[in-house]
Design a protein around this motif. Structure first.
Motif, mmCIF file in Angstrom:
data_model
loop_
_atom_site.group_PDB
_atom_site.id
_atom_site.type_symbol
_atom_site.label_atom_id
_atom_site.label_comp_id
_atom_site.label_asym_id
_atom_site.label_seq_id
_atom_site.Cartn_x
_atom_site.Cartn_y
_atom_site.Cartn_z
ATOM 1 N N PRO A 164 -5.200 0.739 -3.348
ATOM 2 C CA PRO A 164 -6.070 -0.334 -3.843
ATOM 3 C C PRO A 164 -5.509 -1.703 -3.477
ATOM 4 N N LEU A 165 -6.409 -2.611 -3.175
ATOM 5 C CA LEU A 165 -6.020 -3.983 -2.851
ATOM 6 C C LEU A 165 -5.712 -4.781 -4.112
ATOM 7 N N GLY A 166 -6.347 -4.413 -5.213
ATOM 8 C CA GLY A 166 -6.232 -5.154 -6.456
ATOM 9 C C GLY A 166 -7.538 -5.877 -6.750
ATOM 10 N N PRO A 167 -7.703 -6.362 -7.978
ATOM 11 C CA PRO A 167 -8.989 -6.954 -8.380
ATOM 12 C C PRO A 167 -9.377 -8.179 -7.554
ATOM 13 N N VAL A 168 -10.633 -8.175 -7.098
ATOM 14 C CA VAL A 168 -11.236 -9.326 -6.426
ATOM 15 C C VAL A 168 -12.382 -9.767 -7.340
ATOM 16 N N THR A 169 -12.443 -11.071 -7.659
ATOM 17 C CA THR A 169 -13.460 -11.569 -8.586
ATOM 18 C C THR A 169 -14.213 -12.744 -7.987
ATOM 19 N N VAL A 170 -15.537 -12.677 -8.055
ATOM 20 C CA VAL A 170 -16.384 -13.827 -7.748
ATOM 21 C C VAL A 170 -16.835 -14.394 -9.081
ATOM 22 N N ILE A 213 8.225 -2.318 8.386
ATOM 23 C CA ILE A 213 7.340 -2.860 7.355
ATOM 24 C C ILE A 213 6.300 -3.715 8.061
ATOM 25 N N TYR A 214 5.060 -3.320 7.971
ATOM 26 C CA TYR A 214 3.964 -4.000 8.655
ATOM 27 C C TYR A 214 3.293 -5.000 7.709
ATOM 28 N N THR A 215 3.008 -6.168 8.233
ATOM 29 C CA THR A 215 2.378 -7.224 7.432
ATOM 30 C C THR A 215 1.142 -7.750 8.145
ATOM 31 N N GLY A 216 0.082 -7.912 7.385
ATOM 32 C CA GLY A 216 -1.167 -8.483 7.892
ATOM 33 C C GLY A 216 -1.888 -9.148 6.749
ATOM 34 N N LEU A 269 -8.035 -0.100 0.675
ATOM 35 C CA LEU A 269 -7.766 -0.176 2.110
ATOM 36 C C LEU A 269 -7.311 1.188 2.594
ATOM 37 N N VAL A 270 -7.788 1.561 3.774
ATOM 38 C CA VAL A 270 -7.419 2.830 4.396
ATOM 39 C C VAL A 270 -6.847 2.494 5.768
ATOM 40 N N VAL A 271 -5.547 2.708 5.933
ATOM 41 C CA VAL A 271 -4.872 2.403 7.194
ATOM 42 C C VAL A 271 -4.705 3.697 7.977
ATOM 43 N N ASN A 272 -5.368 3.771 9.120
ATOM 44 C CA ASN A 272 -5.245 4.916 10.015
ATOM 45 C C ASN A 272 -4.108 4.600 10.979
ATOM 46 N N VAL A 273 -2.913 5.012 10.608
ATOM 47 C CA VAL A 273 -1.706 4.645 11.358
ATOM 48 C C VAL A 273 -1.719 5.314 12.728
ATOM 49 N N PRO A 274 -1.621 4.504 13.799
ATOM 50 C CA PRO A 274 -1.596 5.103 15.145
ATOM 51 C C PRO A 274 -0.409 6.062 15.311
ATOM 52 N N ALA A 275 -0.624 7.097 16.060
ATOM 53 C CA ALA A 275 0.445 8.084 16.299
ATOM 54 C C ALA A 275 1.606 7.472 17.069
ATOM 55 N N THR A 276 1.360 6.366 17.770
ATOM 56 C CA THR A 276 2.404 5.727 18.574
ATOM 57 C C THR A 276 3.118 4.590 17.839
ATOM 58 N N LEU A 283 0.805 -1.225 0.000
ATOM 59 C CA LEU A 283 0.000 0.000 0.000
ATOM 60 C C LEU A 283 0.835 1.270 0.000
ATOM 61 N N GLY A 284 2.137 1.148 0.122
ATOM 62 C CA GLY A 284 2.984 2.332 0.152
ATOM 63 C C GLY A 284 3.453 2.630 1.565
ATOM 64 N N SER A 285 3.697 3.896 1.849
ATOM 65 C CA SER A 285 4.243 4.253 3.162
ATOM 66 C C SER A 285 3.651 5.568 3.646
ATOM 67 N N GLY A 286 3.840 5.810 4.928
ATOM 68 C CA GLY A 286 3.393 7.050 5.550
ATOM 69 C C GLY A 286 3.932 7.111 6.966
ATOM 70 N N ALA A 287 3.887 8.269 7.539
ATOM 71 C CA ALA A 287 4.412 8.484 8.891
ATOM 72 C C ALA A 287 3.376 8.073 9.928
ATOM 73 N N ALA A 288 3.850 7.856 11.145
ATOM 74 C CA ALA A 288 2.948 7.583 12.272
ATOM 75 C C ALA A 288 1.951 8.735 12.389
ATOM 76 N N GLY A 289 0.698 8.388 12.663
ATOM 77 C CA GLY A 289 -0.332 9.404 12.818
ATOM 78 C C GLY A 289 -0.967 9.860 11.501
ATOM 79 N N THR A 290 -0.552 9.274 10.370
ATOM 80 C CA THR A 290 -1.138 9.650 9.079
ATOM 81 C C THR A 290 -2.031 8.512 8.556
ATOM 82 N N VAL A 291 -2.496 8.690 7.349
ATOM 83 C CA VAL A 291 -3.347 7.685 6.704
ATOM 84 C C VAL A 291 -2.620 7.160 5.459
#
Length: 185
Positions: free
Chosen positions: A66-72, A175-178, A163-170, A54-62
């Protein structure tokens, strides 16, 4: 002389493989033949991207991406070809290092929005779970990503969720993986 071995098998196969004979009909009459065939059913499947950055950002930012195509793909060919695709983040959130609280972005901080479909096939009504960015939902609990509410026969739908990651200020640097889990039923 009786048939033995392979000759007996060939003779028996020829007897059982012959098609049924239609009735004998008189001249100038219709002579019916019943014809059958089978349309086979496929599976209800979902396809998702293997990995995404998803890229990068500082603590406390968003951090948004895009996740990429999902198909049923619904090959069941049923009269009631409805389905619901769901999404949930895997237990544990997104972690780096040893996964301490400062090294974890909890699932409650990650939002998902499906957007509208990018492609559809078949008939029926396809419904986005979160058509607009303002409809984004946290994926700490199971959410509807997309659904088909009516129609019949084979069908498919593709969407490219965000996906929208609301990165905690703390949060500490790393590199975070989930994991994001989609399923369809």
């Amino acid at each position: 002389m009786p048939l033995v071995g392979a000759a007996a098998l060939v003779a028996a196969t020829a007897v059982f493989a012959a098609p049924a004979q239609a009735a004998t009909c008189a001249e100038a009459t219709t002579c019916p033949t019943t014809v059958t065939f089978t349309i086979t059913a496929g599976e209800l499947e979902i396809t998702v991207p293997d990995t995404v950055d998803l890229g990068s950002g500082a603590a406390g930012t968003v951090i948004t991406g895009p996740l990429g195509p999902v198909t049923v793909d619904d090959g069941r060919a049923t009269l009631d070809a409805t389905w619901e695709a769901t999404v949930i983040a895997a237990t544990g959130g997104w972690t780096t290092g040893a996964g301490t609280p400062a090294e974890t972005v909890p699932n409650t901080a990650v939002d998902y929005w499906s957007g509208d479909s990018t492609a559809e096939t078949g008939d029926g009504t396809f419904v986005a779970g979160q058509p607009l960015a303002g409809d984004a939902v946290a994926i700490d609990t199971e959410q509807t990503a997309f659904s088909k509410t009516d129609g019949d026969g084979p069908n498919s739908a593709t969407w490219n969720p965000t996906l929208v990651v609301n990165v905690p200020a703390t949060a500490v640097a790393g590199i975070y993986t989930g994991t994001v889990n989609h399923s369809v039923a």
